[in-house]
Design a protein around this motif. Structure first.
Motif, PDB file in Angstrom:
ATOM      1  N   GLY A  24      -0.608   1.038  11.533  1.00 52.51           N
ATOM      2  CA  GLY A  24      -1.450  -0.204  11.405  1.00 52.51           C
ATOM      3  C   GLY A  24      -1.247  -1.009  12.743  1.00 52.51           C
ATOM      4  O   GLY A  24       0.042  -1.415  13.038  1.00 52.51           O
ATOM      5  N   TYR A  25      -2.360  -1.695  13.656  1.00 52.78           N
ATOM      6  CA  TYR A  25      -2.006  -2.211  14.835  1.00 52.78           C
ATOM      7  C   TYR A  25      -3.201  -3.008  14.737  1.00 52.78           C
ATOM      8  O   TYR A  25      -4.665  -2.604  14.724  1.00 52.78           O
ATOM      9  CB  TYR A  25      -1.997  -1.404  15.862  1.00 52.78           C
ATOM     10  CG  TYR A  25      -1.159  -0.148  15.737  1.00 52.78           C
ATOM     11  CD1 TYR A  25       0.121  -0.206  16.185  1.00 52.78           C
ATOM     12  CD2 TYR A  25      -1.303   1.135  15.018  1.00 52.78           C
ATOM     13  CE1 TYR A  25       1.053   0.776  15.969  1.00 52.78           C
ATOM     14  CE2 TYR A  25      -0.558   1.934  14.880  1.00 52.78           C
ATOM     15  CZ  TYR A  25       0.911   1.843  15.470  1.00 52.78           C
ATOM     16  OH  TYR A  25       1.664   3.008  15.204  1.00 52.78           O
ATOM     17  N   LEU A  26      -3.148  -4.176  14.977  1.00 53.40           N
ATOM     18  CA  LEU A  26      -4.165  -5.278  14.969  1.00 53.40           C
ATOM     19  C   LEU A  26      -4.246  -5.725  16.725  1.00 53.40           C
ATOM     20  O   LEU A  26      -2.976  -6.527  17.119  1.00 53.40           O
ATOM     21  CB  LEU A  26      -4.291  -6.446  14.229  1.00 53.40           C
ATOM     22  CG  LEU A  26      -5.108  -7.533  14.473  1.00 53.40           C
ATOM     23  CD1 LEU A  26      -6.575  -6.913  13.643  1.00 53.40           C
ATOM     24  CD2 LEU A  26      -4.953  -8.769  13.831  1.00 53.40           C
ATOM     25  N   ASP A  37      -6.397   2.077  13.159  1.00 58.61           N
ATOM     26  CA  ASP A  37      -5.701   3.063  11.848  1.00 58.61           C
ATOM     27  C   ASP A  37      -4.831   2.370  10.870  1.00 58.61           C
ATOM     28  O   ASP A  37      -3.743   2.412  10.648  1.00 58.61           O
ATOM     29  CB  ASP A  37      -4.635   3.817  12.931  1.00 58.61           C
ATOM     30  CG  ASP A  37      -5.226   5.183  13.708  1.00 58.61           C
ATOM     31  OD1 ASP A  37      -6.639   5.215  13.540  1.00 58.61           O
ATOM     32  OD2 ASP A  37      -4.660   6.018  14.189  1.00 58.61           O
ATOM     33  N   PRO A  38      -5.476   1.639   9.935  1.00 57.16           N
ATOM     34  CA  PRO A  38      -4.942   0.890   8.842  1.00 57.16           C
ATOM     35  C   PRO A  38      -4.280   2.192   7.972  1.00 57.16           C
ATOM     36  O   PRO A  38      -5.208   2.675   7.253  1.00 57.16           O
ATOM     37  CB  PRO A  38      -6.018   0.077   8.512  1.00 57.16           C
ATOM     38  CG  PRO A  38      -7.336   0.648   8.676  1.00 57.16           C
ATOM     39  CD  PRO A  38      -6.999   1.343  10.223  1.00 57.16           C
ATOM     40  N   GLY A  39      -2.929   2.416   7.719  1.00 54.26           N
ATOM     41  CA  GLY A  39      -2.648   3.462   6.862  1.00 54.26           C
ATOM     42  C   GLY A  39      -2.156   2.584   5.574  1.00 54.26           C
ATOM     43  O   GLY A  39      -2.314   1.297   5.502  1.00 54.26           O
ATOM     44  N   GLU A  40      -1.606   3.235   4.573  1.00 51.92           N
ATOM     45  CA  GLU A  40      -1.409   2.748   3.358  1.00 51.92           C
ATOM     46  C   GLU A  40      -0.426   1.433   3.542  1.00 51.92           C
ATOM     47  O   GLU A  40       0.518   1.647   4.429  1.00 51.92           O
ATOM     48  CB  GLU A  40      -0.520   3.792   2.474  1.00 51.92           C
ATOM     49  CG  GLU A  40      -0.305   3.365   1.318  1.00 51.92           C
ATOM     50  CD  GLU A  40       0.399   4.525   0.433  1.00 51.92           C
ATOM     51  OE1 GLU A  40       0.911   4.240  -0.768  1.00 51.92           O
ATOM     52  OE2 GLU A  40       0.474   5.625   1.000  1.00 51.92           O
ATOM     53  N   GLY A  41      -0.789   0.406   2.832  1.00 54.77           N
ATOM     54  CA  GLY A  41      -0.019  -0.874   2.766  1.00 54.77           C
ATOM     55  C   GLY A  41      -0.262  -1.831   4.034  1.00 54.77           C
ATOM     56  O   GLY A  41       0.307  -2.757   4.140  1.00 54.77           O
TER      57      GLY A  41
END
Length: 307
Positions: A24-26, A37-41
């Protein structure tokens, strides 16, 4: 707070660990917030990072392996729960449209957010605007995967001493930038007279892939390269078999491409010492290197020189 920064939400690869969430990267880029790429959590990581859902303007998926997309349902539903007023655009490989549909509608909810799907169908620009140009390039992974690059157009840096000498003050500065010339005290002031060329900033995001032309094209000359380094080089054969990079390979890309700041991430759970990635990269790349950690904030480096 920097107007342009990377907020790291997760840095694990296939399996999370006690210290690393799934990906996850903003990327905060002025008024834009690109969630990669928002992964679980990811929804909970956003809360820990102090980032509201309203900060998200785009969701960019590189591919549909779970550690890169299983956070989509929570993020999508949170956009509606918070009644985010602006449109949010979703980019993802077009071949995975059926997977995105399942993620988007994983459970029933009252959908009020304006989520606009813009599948990626091939190499090239996929969005343009005041923020610059967002481009996608095909990578080499067992499933269809794309990397992303954001380029700000070149501009000009205004010089306060020259502006003052020319008598250009207040709102007239913006008018001069917009129109190119300005009548002041009976003479014409050109924007070139009171400014110097300014190179636009650039950012690239490269996840699961072997070395390929797409990686090199995405990385060429960027101010910040966020790139997977799932393995250390002792496991290079394993990395290649599974479609991944080692820290040495990622650093080699940065060195060849003339990257400003290198950010390594997407680490296999088999490694417990993050300094090993920095050590391996330093043998190849002599620029600033960040071994990403969950909830870290990495500011984009200053613009480098003139055009």
């Amino acid at each position: 707070m920097s107007a342009r920064e990377l907020v790291v939400l997760g840095t694990a690869s296939q399996a999370p660990t006690r210290h690393r969430n799934h990906n996850g990267y903003l990327l905060r880029w002025d008024g834009e917030g690109l969630l990669f790429d928002p992964g679980e959590g990811t929804q909970r990581q956003l809360l820990f990072a102090g980032v509201p859902s309203s900060a998200i303007t785009r969701i960019c998926l590189t591919h549909f392996h779970g550690d890169h997309c299983l956070g989509v349902p929570g993020v999508v539903q949170r956009l509606s729960l918070d009644a985010v007023a602006h449109p949010v655009v979703a980019h993802y490989p077009a071949s995975g449209a059926h997977w995105f549909a399942r993620l988007r509608h994983a459970t029933p909810f009252h959908e009020v957010a304006d989520l606009q799907e813009r599948p990626v169908c091939g190499d090239g620009p996929i969005a343009t605007g005041a923020f610059g140009t967002l481009t996608a390039r095909r990578l080499d992974h067992p499933v269809e995967s794309y990397g992303y690059r954001l380029d700000e157009p070149d501009g000009r840096r205004m010089l306060p001493d020259r502006l003052a000498a020319a008598g250009v003050v207040g709102p007239d500065v913006s008018r001069l930038v917009r129109e190119g010339t300005l009548a002041v005290g009976g003479r014409t002031v050109r924007v070139e007279d009171v400014s110097v060329p300014r190179r636009g900033q650039s950012f690239a995001f490269v996840m699961d892939t072997r070395l390929c032309a797409g990686v090199e094209e995405l990385a060429a000359g960027v101010d910040m390269l966020v790139i997977e380094s799932t393995f250390l080089h002792d496991d290079a054969a394993l990395a290649h078999d599974h479609g991944h990079l080692t820290a040495r390979e990622a650093a080699g890309v940065a060195a060849r491409a003339g990257v400003g700041t290198l950010v390594l991430t997407h680490f296999s759970q088999r490694y417990t010492d993050p300094t090993a990635f920095a050590t391996e990269a330093a043998a190849v790349f002599d620029g600033p290197t960040v071994v990403a950690a969950d909830l870290a904030r990495v500011p984009l480096p200053p613009r480098r020189g003139a055009v």
